[in-house]
Design an enzyme around this catalytic site. Sequence first.
Site, PDB file in Angstrom:
ATOM      1  N   LYS A   1       2.224  -7.847  13.311  1.00 49.75           N
ATOM      2  CA  LYS A   1       1.030  -7.092  12.933  1.00 49.75           C
ATOM      3  C   LYS A   1      -0.130  -7.678  13.720  1.00 49.75           C
ATOM      4  O   LYS A   1      -0.578  -8.786  13.445  1.00 49.75           O
ATOM      5  CB  LYS A   1       0.790  -7.204  11.423  1.00 49.75           C
ATOM      6  CG  LYS A   1      -0.421  -6.417  10.928  1.00 49.75           C
ATOM      7  CD  LYS A   1      -0.542  -6.431   9.397  1.00 49.75           C
ATOM      8  CE  LYS A   1      -1.799  -5.676   8.973  1.00 49.75           C
ATOM      9  NZ  LYS A   1      -1.968  -5.612   7.513  1.00 49.75           N
TER      10      LYS A   1
ATOM     11  N   THR B   1       0.811  -1.213   0.000  1.00 57.61           N
ATOM     12  CA  THR B   1       0.000   0.000   0.000  1.00 57.61           C
ATOM     13  C   THR B   1       0.840   1.257   0.000  1.00 57.61           C
ATOM     14  O   THR B   1       0.497   2.262  -0.622  1.00 57.61           O
ATOM     15  CB  THR B   1      -0.921   0.010   1.236  1.00 57.61           C
ATOM     16  OG1 THR B   1      -1.794  -1.117   1.139  1.00 57.61           O
ATOM     17  CG2 THR B   1      -1.744   1.269   1.314  1.00 57.61           C
TER      18      THR B   1
ATOM     19  N   THR C   1       2.278  -4.423   4.535  1.00 56.12           N
ATOM     20  CA  THR C   1       2.268  -4.683   5.971  1.00 56.12           C
ATOM     21  C   THR C   1       2.000  -6.151   6.316  1.00 56.12           C
ATOM     22  O   THR C   1       2.395  -6.615   7.381  1.00 56.12           O
ATOM     23  CB  THR C   1       1.202  -3.815   6.662  1.00 56.12           C
ATOM     24  OG1 THR C   1      -0.066  -4.044   6.025  1.00 56.12           O
ATOM     25  CG2 THR C   1       1.556  -2.352   6.572  1.00 56.12           C
ATOM     26  N   ASP C   2       1.341  -6.875   5.404  1.00 57.23           N
ATOM     27  CA  ASP C   2       0.893  -8.232   5.744  1.00 57.23           C
ATOM     28  C   ASP C   2       2.013  -9.145   6.206  1.00 57.23           C
ATOM     29  O   ASP C   2       1.863  -9.871   7.189  1.00 57.23           O
ATOM     30  CB  ASP C   2       0.213  -8.881   4.529  1.00 57.23           C
ATOM     31  CG  ASP C   2      -1.259  -8.559   4.455  1.00 57.23           C
ATOM     32  OD1 ASP C   2      -1.626  -7.433   4.833  1.00 57.23           O
ATOM     33  OD2 ASP C   2      -2.041  -9.435   4.024  1.00 57.23           O
TER      34      ASP C   2
HETATM   35  N1  LIG Z   1      -1.996  -6.684   1.714  1.00 57.42           N
HETATM   36  C1  LIG Z   1      -1.115  -5.564   1.606  1.00 57.42           C
HETATM   37  C2  LIG Z   1      -1.356  -4.577   2.688  1.00 57.42           C
HETATM   38  C3  LIG Z   1      -0.349  -3.481   2.704  1.00 57.42           C
HETATM   39  O1  LIG Z   1       0.104  -3.076   1.642  1.00 57.42           O
HETATM   40  O2  LIG Z   1       0.040  -3.044   3.735  1.00 57.42           O
HETATM   41  C4  LIG Z   1       0.321  -6.034   1.660  1.00 57.42           C
HETATM   42  O3  LIG Z   1       0.745  -6.552   2.638  1.00 57.42           O
HETATM   43  O4  LIG Z   1       1.045  -5.840   0.755  1.00 57.42           O
END
Ligand SMILES: N[C@@H](CC(=O)O)C(=O)O
Lengths: 430, 430
Positions: A242, A89, A165-166
């Site tokens: 997380k 993101t 973040t995942d």
């Molecule tokens: N699902 C996305 C969420 C994000 O970008 O933070 C990822 O981990 O890439």
Amino acid sequence: MQPGDRVRVDRGDVTNEGVLLPSTTHDHLVVKLDGGYNVGVDRAEADVEVLESGARDVDGGADAGGGEASEITFDEDLPTISLISTGGTIASTVDYRTGAVTAQFDAEDVLRAVPDLAGRANYRGRVVANILSENMEPAIWRELAEAVEDEIAAGADGVVVMHGTDTMQYSASALSFMLDSPVPVVFTGSQRSADRPSSDNVMNAVCAVEAAKADHAETLVCMHATQSDDACALHRGTRVRKNHTSRRDAFETVGGAPLGIVDYEAAAEAGADGDAADAAIEWNREPLPRGEAGADADLATDLESDVELVKFTPGMDPAAWDYLDGKAGVVIEGTGLGHVHTDLIPRIEALVADGTVVAMTSQCLAGRVCDRVYDTGRDLLDAGVVEAGDTLPGTAKVKLMWALANTGDAADAMGRDLAGELTAESQPWR
Amino acid sequence: MQPGDRVRVDRGDVTNEGVLLPSTTHDHLVVKLDGGYNVGVDRAEADVEVLESGARDVDGGADAGGGEASEITFDEDLPTISLISTGGTIASTVDYRTGAVTAQFDAEDVLRAVPDLAGRANYRGRVVANILSENMEPAIWRELAEAVEDEIAAGADGVVVMHGTDTMQYSASALSFMLDSPVPVVFTGSQRSADRPSSDNVMNAVCAVEAAKADHAETLVCMHATQSDDACALHRGTRVRKNHTSRRDAFETVGGAPLGIVDYEAAAEAGADGDAADAAIEWNREPLPRGEAGADADLATDLESDVELVKFTPGMDPAAWDYLDGKAGVVIEGTGLGHVHTDLIPRIEALVADGTVVAMTSQCLAGRVCDRVYDTGRDLLDAGVVEAGDTLPGTAKVKLMWALANTGDAADAMGRDLAGELTAESQPWR
Ligand SMILES: N[C@@H](CC(=O)O)C(=O)O
Ligand SMILES: N[C@@H](CC(=O)O)C(=O)O
């Protein structure tokens, strides 16, 4: 007209000024307004005028002169920070076709999208991947570690890794084991995309850059410390998790305080003149010291890929573990102090007898495993399970992949601290 | 000399008084001293004198008269609480042969071991199992639910379930789905065995009994709220998780405050005269109301056992999911808002096409899954995954087992709240 340009958008009754963000369609523009909001603009319904070239927003604070968005001037008085993008993101904008978010920036785009980074450093940009982090793979961890090493060799005083973040905690763990870095390596991401007023991307990016300029050599995750926009937490890559699907302060150091806290306002102000914002960082524990200027990173990127993490739950089908036969390593997420159903113990014994390193962690997440307390636990120890202390299950998986490839005795390594993942022994009862 | 007796132990230079605890060996006694400590006493090295029969410590507060430890008088003025034991530390004592803890009490023993329960209620005791909870199985959840129903039919005004802490959250979830109870059902356990000065068993048991006497009909977990001995938290069975391997306040309501807090001192005092200690309980939300006096529990104990919980981690071997073919239900512990690697999506599609109900939860634990945000998530929805909201992964597994056996449409049920497991929809971004 290019991303990064300062534009005036006239839509009849409303006129706005802001910075043009990258956008995937030709029919829409995304403009970051001065108030912080981003708006989507239908080209057919708006007049757009370029007020200023975006180039000066992405350089080291000096005037870029040329007006080319890709031309970045170098300021000798500023530290050099390398921004490595892997996607997620933080490196994405709104995809207006589908209404959702896809990964599509490169590091230079990120710079354009976050004008607040201007003046803090000379930036080097580099794209290692452009994926949502659920698609991250161990092979990319290795490329990422190599890219970081390269950037350090090329003179980076600190490295910021933009990451989804995942699975950031897995990648940050991987780099913690693979790299012995003389400079800060700071992962950051965003829980809310740039088009949302509540986006966390600017603050996270600014704090990450300031943390990367600071005086230490930790591999960190830098994300919102609270639900407000007041501070970012600096978490050790091997101890972070997380812990919320959507909150901006989703990341937590499990079982303790974060390694440090960055006061946003103080860091943003001090750092904007290119100064180090060290005074804006409060360390809860002493960070690893920076290496000498010009020192290189040590790299050991080999990984044994044949390592699995399995979770024990009551009523599970023992057939779930059939595929583990012959694996190099297995990390079990047991219950409580590190338990599984007694019926599974002979299977573990057979795995160990066959040469598999089997490590125990707890699905409690916080606290140490200790299999000396209950019968079932002692049976596990007799079966040859090694206890991973308070290592997080996900970190333990990455560690076992690394330890099998880089240490002579991976079972022994799982009981020792290699990269801050295993805190000093305490009473299991306290 | 029997467990529950008040004894004086003379070991030459030290003389102690206390209550005799059950012990497994003939060579050792365990005595709970008045100061709270338990000591192990070698019979060969001590003179032991019985000062008082233990019977009066285990009845409803009236004088037992007979002096038989197994004879319990009934006091009409007191509520009746049923103590059901399944094993675990709360029902165990030190096994001196091995130096560790094994499960070996029945409910009457527990009463003797916790003299502080005297005077609070008439007690019915019942043993459903005598196991460490890592060995808990769905078949025992069913027996436990039936035992609770029986006890309510026999007049219990509340039920306390003594249970190992490791898998308490799974059992409490199971009973939440299986039972529609008119009276409180309160799980409690102990993180530290009775022989340790820091044992939590007395306070947890007293608070659980007081919570079971109180005016509500919730299925709860009652455990230490903090590291001090000041309060117990009451957690909804479907929202609770053991979040630390050894701390006494290991249990937490994920993503929110516990349903209620029991002030220990106030509850212990008020309840000791047989009164209800309702005023000592502070509810953070309105609990379900008690049913009419004499009302029976509704029971639906069928479970589909062919349900698995699997965790996605980066770099995992896709072969891990081969054994899922043909399963009735699968719960995935995905990353973030509910993701897995794109390569796994066709496998999920095939499972769903084959009739498996596949539900998504998040390894973040707190927060809702929301697969409408990212490409990878929308692909999962297209593949037929059902989102389990903010249901905890372990609870979701138990729920799917129950929903497949007791509802016409388990996929639909996974998106709805059945027993407090799924909190009302909120913005995934907030
Ligand atoms: N699902 C996305 C969420 C994000 O970008 O933070 C990822 O981990 O890439
Ligand atoms: N392993 C034990 C711990 C306890 O008794 O609480 C059990 O869950 O039964």
